[in-house]
Design a protein around this motif. Structure first.
Motif, PDB file in Angstrom:
ATOM      1  N   CYS A 203      27.809  42.982  36.818  1.00  9.03           N
ATOM      2  CA  CYS A 203      27.666  41.700  37.651  1.00  9.03           C
ATOM      3  C   CYS A 203      28.369  40.626  37.340  1.00  9.03           C
ATOM      4  O   CYS A 203      27.767  39.966  36.509  1.00  9.03           O
ATOM      5  N   GLU A 204      29.613  40.291  37.438  1.00 11.02           N
ATOM      6  CA  GLU A 204      30.221  39.615  37.113  1.00 11.02           C
ATOM      7  C   GLU A 204      29.986  38.052  37.662  1.00 11.02           C
ATOM      8  O   GLU A 204      30.294  37.044  36.969  1.00 11.02           O
ATOM      9  N   TRP A 205      29.242  37.989  38.753  1.00  7.42           N
ATOM     10  CA  TRP A 205      28.824  36.821  39.301  1.00  7.42           C
ATOM     11  C   TRP A 205      27.634  36.227  38.702  1.00  7.42           C
ATOM     12  O   TRP A 205      27.236  34.935  39.024  1.00  7.42           O
ATOM     13  N   LEU A 206      26.876  36.933  37.779  1.00 10.20           N
ATOM     14  CA  LEU A 206      25.756  36.376  36.879  1.00 10.20           C
ATOM     15  C   LEU A 206      26.439  35.389  35.973  1.00 10.20           C
ATOM     16  O   LEU A 206      27.562  35.627  35.129  1.00 10.20           O
ATOM     17  N   THR A 207      25.706  34.290  35.648  1.00 10.06           N
ATOM     18  CA  THR A 207      26.317  33.153  34.622  1.00 10.06           C
ATOM     19  C   THR A 207      26.250  33.616  33.410  1.00 10.06           C
ATOM     20  O   THR A 207      27.481  33.921  32.741  1.00 10.06           O
TER      21      THR A 207
ATOM     22  N   ASP B  86      26.677  29.913  46.720  1.00 15.62           N
ATOM     23  CA  ASP B  86      26.837  30.636  48.035  1.00 15.62           C
ATOM     24  C   ASP B  86      27.034  31.940  47.771  1.00 15.62           C
ATOM     25  O   ASP B  86      26.559  33.301  48.157  1.00 15.62           O
ATOM     26  N   ALA B  87      28.463  32.166  46.963  1.00 20.02           N
ATOM     27  CA  ALA B  87      28.638  33.435  46.512  1.00 20.02           C
ATOM     28  C   ALA B  87      27.669  34.275  45.771  1.00 20.02           C
ATOM     29  O   ALA B  87      27.475  35.191  45.769  1.00 20.02           O
ATOM     30  N   GLN B  88      26.918  33.572  44.735  1.00 24.34           N
ATOM     31  CA  GLN B  88      25.946  34.401  44.175  1.00 24.34           C
ATOM     32  C   GLN B  88      24.775  34.592  44.894  1.00 24.34           C
ATOM     33  O   GLN B  88      24.130  35.642  44.823  1.00 24.34           O
ATOM     34  N   LYS B  89      24.412  33.777  45.991  1.00 20.97           N
ATOM     35  CA  LYS B  89      23.160  34.096  46.811  1.00 20.97           C
ATOM     36  C   LYS B  89      23.738  35.375  47.650  1.00 20.97           C
ATOM     37  O   LYS B  89      22.997  36.409  48.003  1.00 20.97           O
ATOM     38  N   GLN B  90      24.832  35.468  48.133  1.00 23.36           N
ATOM     39  CA  GLN B  90      25.344  36.535  48.851  1.00 23.36           C
ATOM     40  C   GLN B  90      25.338  37.922  48.125  1.00 23.36           C
ATOM     41  O   GLN B  90      24.854  39.091  48.417  1.00 23.36           O
ATOM     42  N   ALA B  91      25.800  37.721  46.769  1.00 23.45           N
ATOM     43  CA  ALA B  91      25.816  38.798  45.943  1.00 23.45           C
ATOM     44  C   ALA B  91      24.546  39.280  45.489  1.00 23.45           C
ATOM     45  O   ALA B  91      24.036  40.562  45.617  1.00 23.45           O
ATOM     46  N   ALA B  92      23.549  38.467  45.451  1.00 24.53           N
ATOM     47  CA  ALA B  92      22.211  38.787  45.108  1.00 24.53           C
ATOM     48  C   ALA B  92      21.230  39.294  46.362  1.00 24.53           C
ATOM     49  O   ALA B  92      20.645  40.475  45.770  1.00 24.53           O
ATOM     50  N   ALA B  93      21.584  38.901  47.654  1.00 25.93           N
ATOM     51  CA  ALA B  93      21.283  39.622  48.649  1.00 25.93           C
ATOM     52  C   ALA B  93      21.699  40.967  48.745  1.00 25.93           C
ATOM     53  O   ALA B  93      20.793  41.988  49.292  1.00 25.93           O
ATOM     54  N   ALA B  94      23.013  41.229  48.669  1.00 31.69           N
ATOM     55  CA  ALA B  94      23.527  42.551  48.504  1.00 31.69           C
ATOM     56  C   ALA B  94      22.953  43.609  47.758  1.00 31.69           C
ATOM     57  O   ALA B  94      22.640  44.711  47.882  1.00 31.69           O
ATOM     58  N   LEU B  95      22.701  42.946  46.266  1.00 31.53           N
ATOM     59  CA  LEU B  95      21.990  43.758  45.511  1.00 31.53           C
ATOM     60  C   LEU B  95      20.711  44.183  45.873  1.00 31.53           C
ATOM     61  O   LEU B  95      20.212  45.246  45.590  1.00 31.53           O
ATOM     62  N   GLN B  96      19.642  43.102  46.306  1.00 30.31           N
ATOM     63  CA  GLN B  96      18.409  43.627  46.581  1.00 30.31           C
ATOM     64  C   GLN B  96      18.455  44.616  47.858  1.00 30.31           C
ATOM     65  O   GLN B  96      17.382  45.669  47.759  1.00 30.31           O
ATOM     66  N   GLN B  97      19.502  44.617  48.625  1.00 28.65           N
ATOM     67  CA  GLN B  97      19.609  45.717  49.731  1.00 28.65           C
ATOM     68  C   GLN B  97      19.700  47.207  49.077  1.00 28.65           C
ATOM     69  O   GLN B  97      19.105  48.125  49.406  1.00 28.65           O
ATOM     70  N   ARG B  98      20.785  46.842  48.120  1.00 25.91           N
ATOM     71  CA  ARG B  98      21.103  48.219  47.382  1.00 25.91           C
ATOM     72  C   ARG B  98      19.856  48.812  46.629  1.00 25.91           C
ATOM     73  O   ARG B  98      19.534  50.052  46.515  1.00 25.91           O
TER      74      ARG B  98
ATOM     75  N   TYR C  60      17.349  30.761  40.824  1.00 22.98           N
ATOM     76  CA  TYR C  60      17.110  31.258  42.145  1.00 22.98           C
ATOM     77  C   TYR C  60      17.366  30.257  43.191  1.00 22.98           C
ATOM     78  O   TYR C  60      17.856  30.526  44.210  1.00 22.98           O
ATOM     79  N   PHE C  61      17.133  29.042  42.815  1.00 24.35           N
ATOM     80  CA  PHE C  61      17.327  27.570  43.849  1.00 24.35           C
ATOM     81  C   PHE C  61      18.596  26.948  43.917  1.00 24.35           C
ATOM     82  O   PHE C  61      19.061  26.707  44.995  1.00 24.35           O
ATOM     83  N   LYS C  62      19.318  27.032  42.700  1.00 24.81           N
ATOM     84  CA  LYS C  62      20.515  26.404  42.595  1.00 24.81           C
ATOM     85  C   LYS C  62      21.996  27.358  42.489  1.00 24.81           C
ATOM     86  O   LYS C  62      23.053  27.002  41.837  1.00 24.81           O
ATOM     87  N   SER C  63      21.642  28.638  42.997  1.00 24.81           N
ATOM     88  CA  SER C  63      22.848  29.511  42.645  1.00 24.81           C
ATOM     89  C   SER C  63      23.910  29.036  43.831  1.00 24.81           C
ATOM     90  O   SER C  63      23.554  28.331  44.769  1.00 24.81           O
TER      91      SER C  63
ATOM     92  N   GLY D 244      19.502  34.218  34.608  1.00 27.87           N
ATOM     93  CA  GLY D 244      20.260  35.422  35.077  1.00 27.87           C
ATOM     94  C   GLY D 244      19.224  35.942  36.124  1.00 27.87           C
ATOM     95  O   GLY D 244      19.497  36.816  37.042  1.00 27.87           O
ATOM     96  N   ASP D 245      18.013  36.238  35.684  1.00 23.31           N
ATOM     97  CA  ASP D 245      17.050  37.105  36.579  1.00 23.31           C
ATOM     98  C   ASP D 245      16.977  36.164  37.759  1.00 23.31           C
ATOM     99  O   ASP D 245      16.661  36.870  38.838  1.00 23.31           O
ATOM    100  N   GLY D 246      16.896  34.921  37.993  1.00 30.47           N
ATOM    101  CA  GLY D 246      16.618  34.147  38.952  1.00 30.47           C
ATOM    102  C   GLY D 246      17.991  34.060  39.696  1.00 30.47           C
ATOM    103  O   GLY D 246      17.790  34.485  41.324  1.00 30.47           O
TER     104      GLY D 246
END
Length: 341
Positions: A170-174, A326-338, A321-324, A222-224
């Motif tokens: 996941c390249e979108w993680l800082t 928009d792109a990170q939030k979308q990627a995290a949501a997609a990750l949770q679905q997977r 978690y709270f300051k990601s 990263g976990d957040g």
């Protein structure tokens, strides 16, 4: 068996020569080595080029300024000639049989992923902070056969098909959690992970408390960002809150009782907060299990380091978690679905 060893590196000049020596001493040599340098400024890149010039094993050095670890791993893997990939982190130490231990299980064609255990060389633990961290981590002993265990990318091997199916790291993680997420995705895709339970990789640890505190923040961040380990964070937060309230109650309740504001039996309310001491009890057991070898100074300092690292992790988690963006939030949501499939 032909395979590619991949890694990333950034400003590792102090430990790089030892890493090179350990890799050259492997009983099974990789068919090629590909390393991504994130723009080192301490001579690391030049040392890698010198190693490449004298190495018997073909070495490819990639470089991209300020790339994160996930991006560096992906670059190296995509450049690999061979379908079998072994991954590590430069700066670790390696037993001569490390690569051999990772490759042997692939003799079974059903094995697609092999994860290796890792350890910390206790003799290398010299400072008060490092000894306290060793105690807090229970000597870095992990049950690698537990269902929750996910191999670190400092010691893992897999076929490219696994990497491709998952879509890479996941390249979108800082800063961190890319290998944790990668491991979770491996399990979500129902790849069975063969575990080499003997630790052949030795993790280099920090010498000062600040290093552990910053590391905890990076892990939390990263976990957040990835929205993983939420139950653990919630449990830790509740435990810490109960612990602080317990210590406050030991000061406040006696005062209120002495002022006849509360009855004497109110002091027993503190008992309800005792679960907040769970981590303290676990830490004390670690110290006893290790035969009190580090003495009272290290033991007491461990409580301070425990609080500092836990607060730092939660701080990082909240920021992620709270300051990601928009792109990170979308990627995290997609990750949770997977992961939920």
């Amino acid at each position: 068996m032909r395979f590619t060893l991949v890694s990333t590196v950034f400003n590792e000049a102090k430990r790089l020569e030892q890493t090179i020596q350990d890799l050259q001493a492997q009983t099974l040599q990789p068919s090629e080595i590909i390393i991504t340098d994130a723009g080192s400024t301490d001579g690391t890149y030049e040392m890698l080029l010198a190693w490449k010039a004298r190495s018997v094993v073909p070495i490819v050095i990639l470089q991209k300024q300020r790339c994160n670890v996930a991006e560096g791993r992906n670059m190296a893997i995509r450049a690999a000639q061979y379908d079998l990939i072994a991954s590590t982190d430069f700066g670790c130490r390696f037993h001569p049989q490390w690569l051999e231990s990772l490759m042997q299980p692939f003799a079974d064609p059903t094995v697609k992923v092999v994860g290796g255990a890792f350890a910390v060389v206790e003799q290398d633990i010299q400072t008060t902070a490092a000894k306290a961290a060793y105690l807090l981590s229970s000597g870095y002993q992990v049950d690698v056969h537990a269902d929750w265990f996910i191999p670190s990318s400092r010691s893992i091997a897999y076929y490219k098909e696994v990497f491709t199916t998952i879509g890479g790291y996941c390249e979108w993680l800082t800063l961190a959690a890319d290998d944790l997420v990668f491991g979770k995705e491996i399990k979500a895709h129902q790849y069975k992970i063969f575990i080499v339970d003997k630790p052949f990789v030795y993790w280099g640890r920090h010498t000062q408390a600040n290093g552990y505190i910053k590391e905890a923040f990076r892990y939390g961040l990263g976990d957040g960002e990835a929205r993983v380990n939420q139950r653990s964070v919630l449990s830790t937060t509740i435990e810490m809150s109960m612990r602080y309230l317990f210590f406050i109650s030991l000061i406040v309740l006696p005062v209120l009782i002495a002022m006849n504001i509360l009855p004497g039996y109110s002091l027993f309310l503190s008992v309800l907060l005792l679960p907040g001491l769970r981590s303290y009890v676990s830490y004390t057991r670690n110290w006893i299990r290790l035969d009190y070898k580090y003495g009272w100074r290290v033991f007491l300092y461990g409580y301070i380091l425990l609080e500092q690292t836990r607060r730092s992790y939660i701080k990082g988690y909240c920021k992620g978690y709270f300051k990601s963006n928009d792109a990170q939030k979308q990627a995290a949501a997609a990750l949770q679905q997977r992961l939920a499939q």
